[in-house]
Scaffold this motif. Structure first.
Motif, PDB file in Angstrom:
ATOM      1  N   GLN A   3       3.976  -0.031  -1.948  1.00 17.77           N
ATOM      2  CA  GLN A   3       3.337  -0.084  -0.635  1.00 17.77           C
ATOM      3  C   GLN A   3       1.835   0.138  -0.715  1.00 17.77           C
ATOM      4  O   GLN A   3       1.141  -0.070   0.257  1.00 17.77           O
ATOM      5  CB  GLN A   3       3.971   0.981   0.268  1.00 17.77           C
ATOM      6  CG  GLN A   3       5.425   0.763   0.533  1.00 17.77           C
ATOM      7  CD  GLN A   3       5.684  -0.509   1.340  1.00 17.77           C
ATOM      8  OE1 GLN A   3       4.804  -1.030   1.992  1.00 17.77           O
ATOM      9  NE2 GLN A   3       6.891  -1.002   1.288  1.00 17.77           N
ATOM     10  N   ILE A   4       1.354   0.567  -1.874  1.00 14.99           N
ATOM     11  CA  ILE A   4      -0.057   0.892  -2.016  1.00 14.99           C
ATOM     12  C   ILE A   4      -0.487   0.629  -3.456  1.00 14.99           C
ATOM     13  O   ILE A   4       0.281   0.806  -4.388  1.00 14.99           O
ATOM     14  CB  ILE A   4      -0.312   2.371  -1.621  1.00 14.99           C
ATOM     15  CG1 ILE A   4      -1.796   2.676  -1.562  1.00 14.99           C
ATOM     16  CG2 ILE A   4       0.404   3.313  -2.556  1.00 14.99           C
ATOM     17  CD1 ILE A   4      -2.105   4.040  -0.945  1.00 14.99           C
ATOM     18  N   LEU A   5      -1.726   0.187  -3.611  1.00 14.02           N
ATOM     19  CA  LEU A   5      -2.312   0.011  -4.936  1.00 14.02           C
ATOM     20  C   LEU A   5      -2.927   1.351  -5.330  1.00 14.02           C
ATOM     21  O   LEU A   5      -3.881   1.811  -4.702  1.00 14.02           O
ATOM     22  CB  LEU A   5      -3.377  -1.092  -4.909  1.00 14.02           C
ATOM     23  CG  LEU A   5      -4.140  -1.351  -6.207  1.00 14.02           C
ATOM     24  CD1 LEU A   5      -3.208  -1.856  -7.303  1.00 14.02           C
ATOM     25  CD2 LEU A   5      -5.259  -2.351  -5.983  1.00 14.02           C
ATOM     26  N   THR A   6      -2.347   1.994  -6.327  1.00 13.78           N
ATOM     27  CA  THR A   6      -2.806   3.313  -6.746  1.00 13.78           C
ATOM     28  C   THR A   6      -3.920   3.200  -7.787  1.00 13.78           C
ATOM     29  O   THR A   6      -4.167   2.126  -8.332  1.00 13.78           O
ATOM     30  CB  THR A   6      -1.647   4.115  -7.366  1.00 13.78           C
ATOM     31  OG1 THR A   6      -1.251   3.463  -8.580  1.00 13.78           O
ATOM     32  CG2 THR A   6      -0.472   4.230  -6.410  1.00 13.78           C
ATOM     33  N   ASP A   7      -4.548   4.329  -8.073  1.00 10.33           N
ATOM     34  CA  ASP A   7      -5.562   4.360  -9.132  1.00 10.33           C
ATOM     35  C   ASP A   7      -4.947   3.950 -10.468  1.00 10.33           C
ATOM     36  O   ASP A   7      -5.565   3.243 -11.247  1.00 10.33           O
ATOM     37  CB  ASP A   7      -6.185   5.754  -9.253  1.00 10.33           C
ATOM     38  CG  ASP A   7      -7.126   6.079  -8.092  1.00 10.33           C
ATOM     39  OD1 ASP A   7      -7.606   5.148  -7.415  1.00 10.33           O
ATOM     40  OD2 ASP A   7      -7.368   7.274  -7.858  1.00 10.33           O
ATOM     41  N   ASN A  75      -5.416  -2.181  -0.184  1.00  8.43           N
ATOM     42  CA  ASN A  75      -4.677  -1.193   0.602  1.00  8.43           C
ATOM     43  C   ASN A  75      -4.884  -1.380   2.101  1.00  8.43           C
ATOM     44  O   ASN A  75      -3.952  -1.167   2.890  1.00  8.43           O
ATOM     45  CB  ASN A  75      -5.020   0.215   0.145  1.00  8.43           C
ATOM     46  CG  ASN A  75      -4.400   0.520  -1.206  1.00  8.43           C
ATOM     47  OD1 ASN A  75      -3.382  -0.055  -1.581  1.00  8.43           O
ATOM     48  ND2 ASN A  75      -5.028   1.398  -1.959  1.00  8.43           N
ATOM     49  N   GLN A  76      -6.073  -1.819   2.513  1.00  7.91           N
ATOM     50  CA  GLN A  76      -6.315  -2.135   3.922  1.00  7.91           C
ATOM     51  C   GLN A  76      -5.401  -3.266   4.366  1.00  7.91           C
ATOM     52  O   GLN A  76      -4.804  -3.210   5.433  1.00  7.91           O
ATOM     53  CB  GLN A  76      -7.770  -2.567   4.141  1.00  7.91           C
ATOM     54  CG  GLN A  76      -8.727  -1.459   4.370  1.00  7.91           C
ATOM     55  CD  GLN A  76     -10.099  -2.000   4.740  1.00  7.91           C
ATOM     56  OE1 GLN A  76     -10.559  -3.001   4.177  1.00  7.91           O
ATOM     57  NE2 GLN A  76     -10.750  -1.352   5.677  1.00  7.91           N
ATOM     58  N   ARG A  77      -5.324  -4.300   3.538  1.00  7.71           N
ATOM     59  CA  ARG A  77      -4.495  -5.464   3.902  1.00  7.71           C
ATOM     60  C   ARG A  77      -3.014  -5.099   3.904  1.00  7.71           C
ATOM     61  O   ARG A  77      -2.260  -5.592   4.726  1.00  7.71           O
ATOM     62  CB  ARG A  77      -4.796  -6.624   2.969  1.00  7.71           C
ATOM     63  CG  ARG A  77      -6.193  -7.147   3.216  1.00  7.71           C
ATOM     64  CD  ARG A  77      -6.474  -8.427   2.524  1.00  7.71           C
ATOM     65  NE  ARG A  77      -7.842  -8.823   2.837  1.00  7.71           N
ATOM     66  CZ  ARG A  77      -8.474  -9.786   2.203  1.00  7.71           C
ATOM     67  NH1 ARG A  77      -7.870 -10.475   1.257  1.00  7.71           N
ATOM     68  NH2 ARG A  77      -9.714 -10.097   2.534  1.00  7.71           N
TER      69      ARG A  77
END
Length: 82
Positions: A3-7, A75-77
């Motif tokens: 659900q999110i692109l992490t570091d 992450n915004q998208r």
């Protein structure tokens, strides 16, 4: 699907396209150009992001973009699509 692109995801992508694993996290605020990641590397990153997250950022990953900016954009998208 994440659900999110992490570091960590970001670092894995960058290493896959040629960035040294020894680059400190602070360097991810540098531009792709400053990190010596050319247009082919940026295209590969965009393709991998598209495949994993379903987000198209190819036109947004320009030489002046930093990996941290790219992560924020993805992450915004993802958040907008949720």
């Amino acid at each position: 699907m994440s659900q999110i692109l992490t570091d960590q995801d970001l670092r894995t992508l960058l290493i896959a396209v040629g960035l040294s694993p020894d680059v400190p996290d602070e360097s991810l605020a540098l531009t792709f150009e400053e990190l010596d990641l050319d247009s082919l590397a940026r295209m590969e990153i965009a393709t991998r992001i598209q495949e994993k997250f379903g987000v198209d950022v190819e036109d947004d990953l320009v030489a002046e973009t930093s990996p941290q900016q790219a992560k924020h954009l993805v992450n915004q998208r993802l958040e907008s699509a949720a």
